[in-house]
Design a protein around this motif. Structure first.
Motif, PDB file in Angstrom:
ATOM      1  N   PRO A  58       4.303  30.382  64.708  1.00  0.00           N
ATOM      2  CA  PRO A  58       4.321  29.499  65.857  1.00  0.00           C
ATOM      3  C   PRO A  58       4.702  28.104  65.041  1.00  0.00           C
ATOM      4  O   PRO A  58       4.936  27.005  65.757  1.00  0.00           O
ATOM      5  CB  PRO A  58       3.187  29.535  66.408  1.00  0.00           C
ATOM      6  N   HIS A  59       4.221  27.771  63.823  1.00  0.00           N
ATOM      7  CA  HIS A  59       3.920  26.537  63.193  1.00  0.00           C
ATOM      8  C   HIS A  59       5.034  25.448  63.351  1.00  0.00           C
ATOM      9  O   HIS A  59       4.944  24.552  63.909  1.00  0.00           O
ATOM     10  CB  HIS A  59       3.851  26.707  61.754  1.00  0.00           C
ATOM     11  N   HIS A  60       6.149  25.789  62.980  1.00  0.00           N
ATOM     12  CA  HIS A  60       7.511  24.875  63.077  1.00  0.00           C
ATOM     13  C   HIS A  60       7.755  24.658  64.547  1.00  0.00           C
ATOM     14  O   HIS A  60       8.202  23.438  64.988  1.00  0.00           O
ATOM     15  CB  HIS A  60       8.464  25.322  62.148  1.00  0.00           C
ATOM     16  N   GLU A  61       7.665  25.698  65.213  1.00  0.00           N
ATOM     17  CA  GLU A  61       7.940  25.572  66.819  1.00  0.00           C
ATOM     18  C   GLU A  61       7.154  24.673  67.435  1.00  0.00           C
ATOM     19  O   GLU A  61       7.359  23.985  68.254  1.00  0.00           O
ATOM     20  CB  GLU A  61       7.967  27.129  67.541  1.00  0.00           C
ATOM     21  N   CYS A  62       5.782  24.624  67.015  1.00  0.00           N
ATOM     22  CA  CYS A  62       4.815  23.800  67.681  1.00  0.00           C
ATOM     23  C   CYS A  62       4.942  22.383  67.371  1.00  0.00           C
ATOM     24  O   CYS A  62       4.669  21.658  67.816  1.00  0.00           O
ATOM     25  CB  CYS A  62       3.650  24.343  67.212  1.00  0.00           C
ATOM     26  N   GLU A  63       5.443  22.304  65.676  1.00  0.00           N
ATOM     27  CA  GLU A  63       5.517  21.003  65.260  1.00  0.00           C
ATOM     28  C   GLU A  63       6.813  20.115  66.155  1.00  0.00           C
ATOM     29  O   GLU A  63       6.639  19.247  66.524  1.00  0.00           O
ATOM     30  CB  GLU A  63       6.063  21.019  63.901  1.00  0.00           C
ATOM     31  N   ILE A  64       7.836  21.010  66.452  1.00  0.00           N
ATOM     32  CA  ILE A  64       9.132  20.588  67.126  1.00  0.00           C
ATOM     33  C   ILE A  64       8.398  19.967  68.508  1.00  0.00           C
ATOM     34  O   ILE A  64       8.679  18.950  69.007  1.00  0.00           O
ATOM     35  CB  ILE A  64      10.134  21.449  67.161  1.00  0.00           C
ATOM     36  N   VAL A 109       8.199  19.474  53.217  1.00  0.00           N
ATOM     37  CA  VAL A 109       8.057  21.000  53.140  1.00  0.00           C
ATOM     38  C   VAL A 109       6.567  21.138  53.281  1.00  0.00           C
ATOM     39  O   VAL A 109       5.585  20.578  52.735  1.00  0.00           O
ATOM     40  CB  VAL A 109       8.597  21.108  51.766  1.00  0.00           C
ATOM     41  N   CYS A 110       6.425  22.202  54.109  1.00  0.00           N
ATOM     42  CA  CYS A 110       4.882  22.757  54.118  1.00  0.00           C
ATOM     43  C   CYS A 110       4.507  23.362  52.888  1.00  0.00           C
ATOM     44  O   CYS A 110       4.940  24.366  52.545  1.00  0.00           O
ATOM     45  CB  CYS A 110       4.904  23.694  55.347  1.00  0.00           C
ATOM     46  N   GLY A 111       3.425  22.459  52.460  1.00  0.00           N
ATOM     47  CA  GLY A 111       2.905  23.300  51.289  1.00  0.00           C
ATOM     48  C   GLY A 111       1.786  24.245  51.503  1.00  0.00           C
ATOM     49  O   GLY A 111       1.679  24.841  52.518  1.00  0.00           O
ATOM     50  N   GLU A 162      -0.853  18.294  61.438  1.00  0.00           N
ATOM     51  CA  GLU A 162      -1.016  17.554  60.169  1.00  0.00           C
ATOM     52  C   GLU A 162       0.337  17.284  59.882  1.00  0.00           C
ATOM     53  O   GLU A 162       0.882  16.137  59.602  1.00  0.00           O
ATOM     54  CB  GLU A 162      -1.770  18.273  59.274  1.00  0.00           C
ATOM     55  N   CYS A 163       1.399  18.443  60.057  1.00  0.00           N
ATOM     56  CA  CYS A 163       2.541  18.238  59.530  1.00  0.00           C
ATOM     57  C   CYS A 163       3.603  17.196  60.331  1.00  0.00           C
ATOM     58  O   CYS A 163       4.380  16.460  59.886  1.00  0.00           O
ATOM     59  CB  CYS A 163       3.409  19.464  59.326  1.00  0.00           C
ATOM     60  N   SER A 164       3.281  17.206  61.652  1.00  0.00           N
ATOM     61  CA  SER A 164       3.976  16.274  62.647  1.00  0.00           C
ATOM     62  C   SER A 164       3.344  14.645  62.182  1.00  0.00           C
ATOM     63  O   SER A 164       4.343  13.765  62.027  1.00  0.00           O
ATOM     64  CB  SER A 164       3.529  16.523  64.025  1.00  0.00           C
TER      65      SER A 164
HETATM   66 ZN    ZN Z   1       3.453  22.690  58.163  1.00  0.00          ZN
END
Ligand code: ZN
Length: 490
Positions: free
Chosen positions: A252-258, A32-34, A227-229
């Motif tokens: 965009p955060h999760h889209e970019c992570e994917i 989970v993104c904190g 960082e999350c990836s």
């Molecule tokens: Zn995150």
């Protein structure tokens, strides 16, 4: 499998409810993104934390072994999403004349304090972005190797167009490149990027940017999405069960992570993407610029001008849980006061289970209660329905105490166990009002025992005995010892 015991979660990626089947049962990996730690935690932080705390608690109650990773963003989150502007923490540090890590530490501590007050369980691992720079640099190298990134003037950017040719960019948000293109035709502020929709994996630091690390490309810092990836892969592997965060992080955060994970590892990381909806205040979006961003501390102390009173942390928690996590939740004093009253009624009801006298037969169906709230939780964590089931049973509990209904000793035990599991383990509610009253009782008992010992010292035996007998009649046992008197409930 029994439908009621199958856990369904809404997957933001497939846009439908799916049966939850862990990749490696009984283990479940959750990322989970904190928070980005540059300001005091507010209601938005609380909603996300409580939502995923509910998920964590429900998985544990369902018998899974959960590795719950929730990160702390202490570097790389810039003031605007277009990879421009100052780092949020750096900006705060400059304004307050502090070391950036002092800012990050201070607000991390504040976050922990507030979460503890709200009975949010700590995650299994809480990695910090600044503690994983090496992993992030390695990930940038992987993405460069895949051909979906390019170096430009000491910075590295993700090549969205090139990636989109082989994989679909936008599969989570449903946004397509053409729209993004027209949305950002203005090339101003594009800097070293080829396209405005490209995003930074590594940014070269300007001379005044003091949060910087050496890398093969420049002295700089990682892009926020990286960082999350890097940290989810490090602690949960390339494939894990659930990735969560607030709806505002979906793009965009999760889209970019994917995109990053797919570029580096050939496939996306999480099987299920889960997003909690936002909080509005009196129907308006919450935001610092709107002057309606209320911190949790202001809620607990009642010091914000929009608040008519202080609210207990459990009231805020209960208010959040009363809505399903995918619905918007509108804050108002009236709504919180209703939550406060509802919680009090619910806690009194749960406490009243202890006063029920069992009978030879049951006129109530306790199994139905247990089944109903569990089914609600299994239906995409529907705490809203689970709580309404509990309210129905508070009415039944009162009827049992009034003698309008009967229950056997065995059923009473099941009811007690089931209600306690739901209220304390799953919903994580605390009887704060009850605790406050217990504190008052403790103070009053101290006073009464003081009066009694004065009476004894004056050899006023009738008064001393009268106090002891009256307390016994109320169910309180006084224990006289050498050190003075103590008391307990019989
Ligand atoms: Zn995150």
């Amino acid at each position: 499998m029994d439908m009621d015991s199958t856990f369904f979660i809404y997957n933001s990626l497939s846009r439908r409810k799916e049966e939850f089947r862990p990749l490696d049962p009984p283990f479940v990996g959750v990322y989970v993104c904190g928070p980005t730690v540059y300001g005091d935690p507010h209601l938005g932080h609380a909603r996300s934390a409580v939502t995923f705390d509910l998920l964590f608690r429900w998985l544990l109650a369902s018998g899974f072994k959960v590795r719950y990773v929730r990160n702390i963003t202490d570097v790389g989150h810039l003031v605007n999403d277009a990879d421009e502007g100052e780092d949020k923490i750096l900006k705060k540090a400059r304004l307050e004349q502090l070391e950036p890590m002092e800012v990050a530490q201070y607000y991390t501590n504040r976050y922990h304090d507030m979460m503890r007050m709200m009975n949010v369980l700590p995650p299994s691992i809480e990695p910090h972005a600044s503690g994983h720079i090496i992993e992030q640099i390695e990930l940038v190298k992987e993405i460069l190797k895949s051909g979906y990134a390019y170096e430009s003037n000491g910075s590295v950017y993700f090549d969205v167009e090139n990636y989109n040719r082989d994989h679909k960019y936008g599969k989570l948000s449903g946004r397509v490149l053409d729209e993004l293109q027209t949305g950002t035709r203005d090339t101003e502020g594009q800097g070293d990027k080829r396209h405005a929709y490209d995003f930074a994996l590594w940014k070269r630091a300007s001379s005044e940017h003091i949060m910087r690390w050496p890398s093969p490309w420049s002295e700089g810092f990682p892009g926020w999405h990286l960082e999350c990836s890097a940290m989810s892969t490090k602690y949960l592997g390339e494939h894990f069960d659930i990735h969560g965060g607030g709806m505002d992080l979906l793009f965009p955060h999760h889209e970019c992570e994917i995109a990053q994970n797919t570029a580096a590892h050939g496939s996306d990381s999480a099987r299920c993407w889960m997003h909690n909806n936002m909080i509005t205040i009196n129907g308006q979006k919450m935001g610092k610029s709107l002057g309606n961003s209320i911190s949790l501390d202001e809620f607990f102390t009642g010091t914000h001008p929009l608040l008519t009173q202080a609210y207990r942390p459990t009231t805020i928690r209960f208010f959040i849980l009363q809505a399903h996590y995918r619905s918007t939740l509108d804050f108002s004093n009236e709504a919180l006061q209703a939550a406060e009253k509802g919680l009090e009624r619910l806690m009194k009801g749960v406490a009243a289970i202890g006063k029920i006298k069992p009978s030879a037969a049951s006129t109530v169906d306790v199994a139905e209660f247990d089944k109903a709230w569990r089914a609600a939780m299994n239906d995409d964590l529907n705490s809203s329905v689970a709580i309404s089931v509990l309210f129905d049973w508070v009415r039944i509990i009162n009827q049992l105490n009034d003698g309008q209904q009967q229950i056997t000793a065995a059923d009473l035990e099941t009811l007690t166990e089931s209600a306690r599991t739901l209220v304390f383990d799953v919903l994580g509610l605390q009887d704060e009002a009850g605790n406050d009253r217990m504190e008052l009782v403790g103070g009053l008992m101290g006073l009464i025992l003081d009066i009694r010992s004065s009476a004894k010292a004056n050899k006023d035996w009738p008064t001393s005995d009268k106090i002891r007998d009256a307390l016994t009649a109320l169910g309180i046992k006084v224990k006289d010892g050498r050190e003075g008197s103590d008391w307990e409930f019989c």
